[in-house]
Write a protein that holds these residues in place. Structure first.
Motif, PDB file in Angstrom:
ATOM      1  N   GLY A 148       0.849  -1.181   0.000  1.00  0.00           N
ATOM      2  CA  GLY A 148       0.000   0.000   0.000  1.00  0.00           C
ATOM      3  C   GLY A 148       0.880   1.224   0.000  1.00  0.00           C
ATOM      4  N   GLN A 153      -3.913   2.492   3.603  1.00  0.00           N
ATOM      5  CA  GLN A 153      -4.325   1.760   2.403  1.00  0.00           C
ATOM      6  C   GLN A 153      -3.992   0.275   2.528  1.00  0.00           C
ATOM      7  N   LEU A 157      -6.587  -2.914   2.669  1.00  0.00           N
ATOM      8  CA  LEU A 157      -6.428  -4.074   1.789  1.00  0.00           C
ATOM      9  C   LEU A 157      -6.518  -5.368   2.589  1.00  0.00           C
ATOM     10  N   LEU A 271      -0.678  -1.093  -8.199  1.00  0.00           N
ATOM     11  CA  LEU A 271      -1.064  -0.547  -6.904  1.00  0.00           C
ATOM     12  C   LEU A 271      -2.334   0.292  -6.999  1.00  0.00           C
ATOM     13  N   TRP A 273      -4.952  -0.348  -8.754  1.00  0.00           N
ATOM     14  CA  TRP A 273      -6.112  -1.239  -8.630  1.00  0.00           C
ATOM     15  C   TRP A 273      -6.454  -1.483  -7.165  1.00  0.00           C
ATOM     16  N   LEU A 274      -5.422  -1.669  -6.344  1.00  0.00           N
ATOM     17  CA  LEU A 274      -5.662  -1.909  -4.917  1.00  0.00           C
ATOM     18  C   LEU A 274      -6.217  -0.662  -4.249  1.00  0.00           C
ATOM     19  N   GLU A 275      -5.702   0.502  -4.633  1.00  0.00           N
ATOM     20  CA  GLU A 275      -6.201   1.748  -4.069  1.00  0.00           C
ATOM     21  C   GLU A 275      -7.664   1.979  -4.456  1.00  0.00           C
ATOM     22  N   THR A 279      -8.403  -6.412  -4.434  1.00  0.00           N
ATOM     23  CA  THR A 279      -7.689  -7.059  -3.336  1.00  0.00           C
ATOM     24  C   THR A 279      -6.368  -7.682  -3.776  1.00  0.00           C
ATOM     25  N   ALA A 280      -6.167  -7.880  -5.069  1.00  0.00           N
ATOM     26  CA  ALA A 280      -4.880  -8.355  -5.576  1.00  0.00           C
ATOM     27  C   ALA A 280      -4.749  -7.957  -7.032  1.00  0.00           C
ATOM     28  N   SER A 281      -3.479  -7.844  -7.481  1.00  0.00           N
ATOM     29  CA  SER A 281      -3.211  -7.436  -8.854  1.00  0.00           C
ATOM     30  C   SER A 281      -1.832  -7.934  -9.274  1.00  0.00           C
ATOM     31  N   GLY A 329      -0.972  -7.724  -3.302  1.00  0.00           N
ATOM     32  CA  GLY A 329      -2.320  -7.887  -2.748  1.00  0.00           C
ATOM     33  C   GLY A 329      -2.307  -8.609  -1.414  1.00  0.00           C
ATOM     34  N   GLU A 330      -3.476  -9.040  -1.000  1.00  0.00           N
ATOM     35  CA  GLU A 330      -3.623  -9.801   0.247  1.00  0.00           C
ATOM     36  C   GLU A 330      -3.588 -11.278  -0.120  1.00  0.00           C
TER      37      GLU A 330
END
Length: 338
Positions: A148, A153, A157, A271, A273-275, A279-281, A329-330
């Motif tokens: 993040g 952020q 996530l 990043l 996409w996560l913002e 949840t993952a990219s 991601g997570e």
């Protein structure tokens, strides 16, 4: 070779998925954000204390080969045989020379690629593989950046990943949308050849019994509700935060430098996409050219995820040549987990 027309590909049946007891967590003690995020993740996911490693890495985008070898030696010396995968609690470093740090840790650093980054790279043993014990069975630990731009952020996530678990594919829960976008960008649209066929008029969607529904459409079309997977080929996607993401959503775009996570100009990053709420990219850290094998295969990613794989497993199994791609991601999010 890409198919001449849309067709479903074969993937193995998946039984089970990684859990917290399988994960080694790495924290960079030189990075206060990494310390805060890593400690929060350990609490939220219950990572065993003996599987948490603190290292001292430079806080910059790229490691040298020598810095990486020292870091990798600490991983090998510390993580026991029970550790099947790695979560790296930082946004940088994300590269080792021209390689992605997650790939270098998982399948080995490939220095020869840096003289010609558009060349083919070493195939991954994890591609389309069903193992839930990757270190035991294959001798590799898939890794993912728990990233993040800020602590807030990154913790958001983590919360999305935890909230995702076992929430889809249940009786009484509406199917989530799988959105595969075609674009007019010929170079970046190469994965569209691997999009699955839409059901014929009057025919059932084979994904619905698994808790998803397929949407293959033009990028200008309106985004459906409850998106769990979105893929496209584009330099940038306008206003991804307006998309109706469900916890555990995966999203990526095929472009050259999406893995340069802290780049604030030019191409959109993974990043972002996560913002926006995914949840993952995934994104590449050096110029990969448009080999589809260097990016997540739409069907392999989708079909492993809806069978219950974690975000980490589904993403790693979907990339045939992962050397230049960073996974973010997570890791343990598993919305279709049984």
């Amino acid at each position: 070779m890409a198919p001449a027309k849309p067709a479903w590909v074969n993937v193995p049946r998946i039984q089970g998925h990684l859990v917290a007891a399988d994960v080694g967590l790495v924290i960079n003690s030189n990075d206060p954000n990494s310390v805060a995020v890593g400690e929060y993740y350990a609490r939220q996911r219950g990572i065993p204390p003996e599987q948490v490693l603190r290292v001292a890495l430079p806080v910059r985008p790229t490691l040298t080969a020598a810095e990486f070898e020292s870091f990798n030696a600490q991983i090998k010396a510390t993580m026991g045989s029970q550790v099947q995968a790695l979560a790296l609690a930082w946004a940088q470093p994300y590269a080792v020379e021209c390689n992605a740090i997650t790939a270098a840790l998982t399948v080995g650093y490939q220095p020869e690629l840096c003289s010609q980054t558009c060349a083919t790279s070493r195939p991954s043993v994890l591609f389309n593989h069903p193992t839930v014990r990757p270190y035991t069975d294959l001798g590799v630990r898939p890794s993912m950046l728990l990233a993040g731009r800020t602590v807030a952020q990154a913790t958001a996530l983590i919360d999305r990943g935890v909230a995702a678990d076992r929430q889809l594919g249940k009786r009484g829960v509406a199917p989530a949308s799988v959105v595969l976008l075609r674009t007019t960008d010929a170079a970046r649209n190469v994965r569209a050849a691997w999009y699955p066929p839409m059901p014929a008029m009057g025919q059932p969607d084979p994904l619905v019994p698994l808790g998803a529904q397929l949407r293959v459409q033009d990028s200008t079309a309106e985004s459906p509700e409850r998106v769990v997977l979105l893929q496209t080929g584009a330099v940038r996607v306008d206003n991804p935060a307006a998309i109706d993401w469900v916890p555990g959503a995966l999203a990526d775009h095929l472009t050259s430098y999406g893995g340069q996570l802290l780049n604030t100009s030019g191409q959109m990053t993974a990043l972002e996409w996560l913002e926006a709420g995914a949840t993952a990219s995934y994104g590449s850290v050096s110029e990969p050219c448009n080999h589809w094998q260097k990016f997540p295969h739409p069907q392999v990613l989708l079909l492993h995820y809806v069978q219950g794989a974690t975000a980490l497993e589904a993403y790693w199994r979907s990339v045939a040549w992962p050397a230049q791609g960073v996974f973010v991601g997570e890791p343990l999010a598993a919305p279709f987990g049984r």
